[in-house]
Scaffold this motif. Structure first.
Motif, PDB file in Angstrom:
ATOM      1  N   GLU A  47       0.952  -1.163   0.089  1.00 45.32           N
ATOM      2  CA  GLU A  47      -0.056   0.089  -0.036  1.00 45.32           C
ATOM      3  C   GLU A  47       0.800   1.198   0.031  1.00 45.32           C
ATOM      4  O   GLU A  47       2.147   1.226   0.566  1.00 45.32           O
ATOM      5  CB  GLU A  47      -1.003  -0.117   1.060  1.00 45.32           C
ATOM      6  N   LYS A  51      -1.460   8.610   2.355  1.00 43.79           N
ATOM      7  CA  LYS A  51      -2.657   8.192   2.237  1.00 43.79           C
ATOM      8  C   LYS A  51      -3.372   8.838   0.903  1.00 43.79           C
ATOM      9  O   LYS A  51      -3.329   9.980   0.715  1.00 43.79           O
ATOM     10  CB  LYS A  51      -3.558   8.595   3.398  1.00 43.79           C
ATOM     11  N   ASN A  55      -2.730   3.996  -6.482  1.00 45.03           N
ATOM     12  CA  ASN A  55      -2.711   2.659  -6.122  1.00 45.03           C
ATOM     13  C   ASN A  55      -2.497   1.583  -7.447  1.00 45.03           C
ATOM     14  O   ASN A  55      -3.582   1.676  -8.250  1.00 45.03           O
ATOM     15  CB  ASN A  55      -4.089   2.224  -5.318  1.00 45.03           C
ATOM     16  N   SER A  58      -5.117  -1.177  -8.024  1.00 44.28           N
ATOM     17  CA  SER A  58      -6.604  -0.830  -8.663  1.00 44.28           C
ATOM     18  C   SER A  58      -6.491  -0.456  -9.856  1.00 44.28           C
ATOM     19  O   SER A  58      -7.415  -0.725 -10.805  1.00 44.28           O
ATOM     20  CB  SER A  58      -6.925   0.324  -7.533  1.00 44.28           C
ATOM     21  N   LYS A  94      -7.607  -6.551   2.180  1.00 44.76           N
ATOM     22  CA  LYS A  94      -6.929  -5.213   1.957  1.00 44.76           C
ATOM     23  C   LYS A  94      -7.007  -5.010   0.346  1.00 44.76           C
ATOM     24  O   LYS A  94      -7.404  -3.810   0.074  1.00 44.76           O
ATOM     25  CB  LYS A  94      -5.484  -5.454   2.439  1.00 44.76           C
ATOM     26  N   LEU A  95      -6.934  -5.964  -0.421  1.00 41.38           N
ATOM     27  CA  LEU A  95      -6.801  -5.977  -1.861  1.00 41.38           C
ATOM     28  C   LEU A  95      -8.228  -5.345  -2.159  1.00 41.38           C
ATOM     29  O   LEU A  95      -8.482  -4.469  -3.165  1.00 41.38           O
ATOM     30  CB  LEU A  95      -6.464  -6.860  -2.503  1.00 41.38           C
ATOM     31  N   GLN A  97     -10.531  -4.053  -0.114  1.00 45.26           N
ATOM     32  CA  GLN A  97     -10.766  -2.720   0.253  1.00 45.26           C
ATOM     33  C   GLN A  97     -10.141  -1.567  -0.709  1.00 45.26           C
ATOM     34  O   GLN A  97     -10.522  -0.565  -1.021  1.00 45.26           O
ATOM     35  CB  GLN A  97     -10.133  -2.449   1.582  1.00 45.26           C
ATOM     36  N   TRP A  98      -8.803  -1.914  -1.161  1.00 42.48           N
ATOM     37  CA  TRP A  98      -8.357  -0.715  -2.129  1.00 42.48           C
ATOM     38  C   TRP A  98      -9.256  -0.674  -3.635  1.00 42.48           C
ATOM     39  O   TRP A  98      -9.525   0.724  -4.051  1.00 42.48           O
ATOM     40  CB  TRP A  98      -6.820  -1.244  -2.750  1.00 42.48           C
ATOM     41  N   VAL A 101     -11.957   1.840  -2.512  1.00 41.60           N
ATOM     42  CA  VAL A 101     -11.475   2.974  -1.959  1.00 41.60           C
ATOM     43  C   VAL A 101     -11.110   4.004  -3.361  1.00 41.60           C
ATOM     44  O   VAL A 101     -11.255   5.011  -3.455  1.00 41.60           O
ATOM     45  CB  VAL A 101     -10.398   3.082  -1.028  1.00 41.60           C
ATOM     46  N   TYR A 102     -10.436   3.214  -4.240  1.00 40.37           N
ATOM     47  CA  TYR A 102      -9.827   4.016  -5.303  1.00 40.37           C
ATOM     48  C   TYR A 102     -10.449   4.206  -6.680  1.00 40.37           C
ATOM     49  O   TYR A 102     -10.138   4.819  -7.527  1.00 40.37           O
ATOM     50  CB  TYR A 102      -8.211   3.178  -5.498  1.00 40.37           C
ATOM     51  N   GLY A 142      -6.813   9.216  -7.254  1.00 41.63           N
ATOM     52  CA  GLY A 142      -5.376   9.076  -6.484  1.00 41.63           C
ATOM     53  C   GLY A 142      -4.590  10.526  -6.489  1.00 41.63           C
ATOM     54  O   GLY A 142      -5.082  11.368  -7.228  1.00 41.63           O
TER      55      GLY A 142
END
Length: 435
Positions: A47, A51, A55, A58, A94-95, A97-98, A101-102, A142
């Motif tokens: 990651e 913040k 990414n 993604s 986590k993947l 979640q990315w 988010v992105y 991003g």
């Protein structure tokens, strides 16, 4: 559940099925080059330290989804050599979640395959399987230092063996293609509903409330998929009854009050041939017609499923002259939707299709529109069907629509069926929980 037909299957000459470590290893040994639907990756990137920073994971997923889907294979170098990855350090949550988010809109249906080495080399492989998206284009958001720390976004796509970014005209074309797919899906669902209601109307001599449920793959099946056989269809129907049974137990309080499942109770599971479909019914064949609740099931070769059930049959006041209401059995409605969704899912599995399913449930009065009748919901009271006096009695019920994702577990299937059911029940002032 990952896709069953990929670039690896095509290149290696394998039949449809899951991607295996042996397939990746053989493709590497034969130096299979990258393409628009295959991207070799040496490692899974960590990651970003800042913040909201760009990414890469993604971006790669969006590029595949914006093109025609494909595989990201981690543990293989750019020189197409097997180098392996540490599977213990890969966090699939986590993947996922990315991606949430992105990316906008979110790419759904992505599956993650951890493939431990089977040749003793210890060079494990991680595969990310990205289906072609029906909601493309997907934009990546991003921060990038090269843009002087300004927020940026773009729509990546695969061009041969590289990732590029869509210019304005290509983005416009992608939106046009999305809207065209949506229009085509709407037209196909409408066609199935019209055909079914016309067919049933020709068999009726009194008003009846029929529920028609249609499920259709959002993407066409590969040409290599063989047409379903009678034995295969019989297995699908039997399997769907079991799956629906579990979904109903998950979603419906006091499930026992719904009574027996319709497909197992009213059908012989002896489908007959139709025009590029298999048909199972208790009403169209004179020798099989009964006085019980009418039902029709069609499993099409293209993966579509159509079911139709008479919800007013055997309800109080059914067919009584001068009645201003037409009772609709809510227990039968719930059973019909859940069994239809389970049947569509089982049919998709049997055809090894990886496409989402568009769902539509239409409750209508047949034959033809009878605007003088109100649809009165009936529920189980003291062991018998009775009109729910506290419920609404609409003259017309709007169609309910939904989607069944391609990679789902039993809980997600039950949730999708419950949502579709509530889309109808809400119009009677009730829901699947009975509150």
């Amino acid at each position: 559940m990952a896709r069953s037909w990929t670039r690896l299957h095509e290149y290696l000459g394998h039949p449809p099925g899951p991607v295996t470590y042996e397939m990746v290893s053989e493709a590497v040994q034969r130096k299979l080059g990258e393409s628009d639907d295959l991207d070799w990756k040496e490692m899974v990137l960590e990651e970003a330290k800042v913040k909201g920073e760009w990414n890469e994971f993604s971006k790669d997923v969006a590029a595949m989804a914006n093109t025609r889907g494909g595989l990201l294979v981690y543990g293989v170098s750019d020189a197409v050599e097997l180098v392996g990855v540490d599977l213990d350090k890969i966090d699939e949550k986590k993947l996922a979640q990315w991606l949430r988010v992105y990316l906008q809109p979110v790419v759904t249906g992505v599956s993650y395959l951890k493939l431990p080495a089977t040749d003793g080399s210890g060079k494990d492989v991680f595969v990310v399987d990205v289906p072609a998206s029906e909601t493309a284009p997907h934009f990546l958001y991003g921060w990038q230092q090269k843009d002087k720390d300004k927020t940026t976004f773009n729509a990546p796509f695969r061009h041969r063996d590289d990732t590029a970014y869509m210019p304005e005209h290509q983005i416009a074309a992608a939106y046009q293609a999305r809207f065209a797919r949506q229009d085509a899906a709407e037209a196909a669902l409408d066609k199935h509903v019209r055909h079914t209601t016309d067919l049933i109307s020709g068999e009726l001599d009194h008003p009846a409330a029929w529920l028609v449920v249609v499920a259709r793959p959002a993407r066409p099946l590969p040409r290599t998929v063989p047409a379903p056989t009678r034995e295969g269809v019989k297995y699908v129907i039997a399997s769907s009854v079991k799956r629906a049974d579990g979904a109903l137990d998950r979603a419906v309080p006091l499930r026992r009050l719904l009574g027996p499942q319709l497909f197992s109770d009213l059908l012989d599971n002896n489908p007959g041939r139709g025009l590029r479909r298999w048909v199972e019914t208790n009403m169209l064949v004179p020798a099989r017609v009964t006085s019980r609740r009418g039902i029709l099931v069609e499993l099409h070769h293209d993966g579509s499923v159509v079911t139709a059930v008479d919800l007013s049959h055997k309800a109080p006041n059914d067919g009584m002259p001068g009645s201003s209401t037409l009772p609709v059995s809510c227990p039968a409605l719930i059973n019909t939707v859940f069994e239809s969704v389970a049947l569509a899912h089982e049919h998709r599995l049997a055809l090894r299709a990886d496409s989402p399913l568009d769902l539509r449930a239409v409750l209508t009065v047949l034959p033809g529109a009878n605007w003088s009748l109100r649809l009165a919901p009936t529920v189980i009271e003291l062991g018998r069907l009775a009109i729910a006096e506290w419920g609404r009695q609409p003259r017309k019920v709007q169609p309910a629509e939904g989607e069944l994702a391609p990679f789902i577990d039993d809980e997600a299937l039950a949730s999708a069926a419950a949502e579709l059911t509530d889309g109808l029940l809400h119009q009677f002032g009730m829901n699947i929980r009975g509150d």
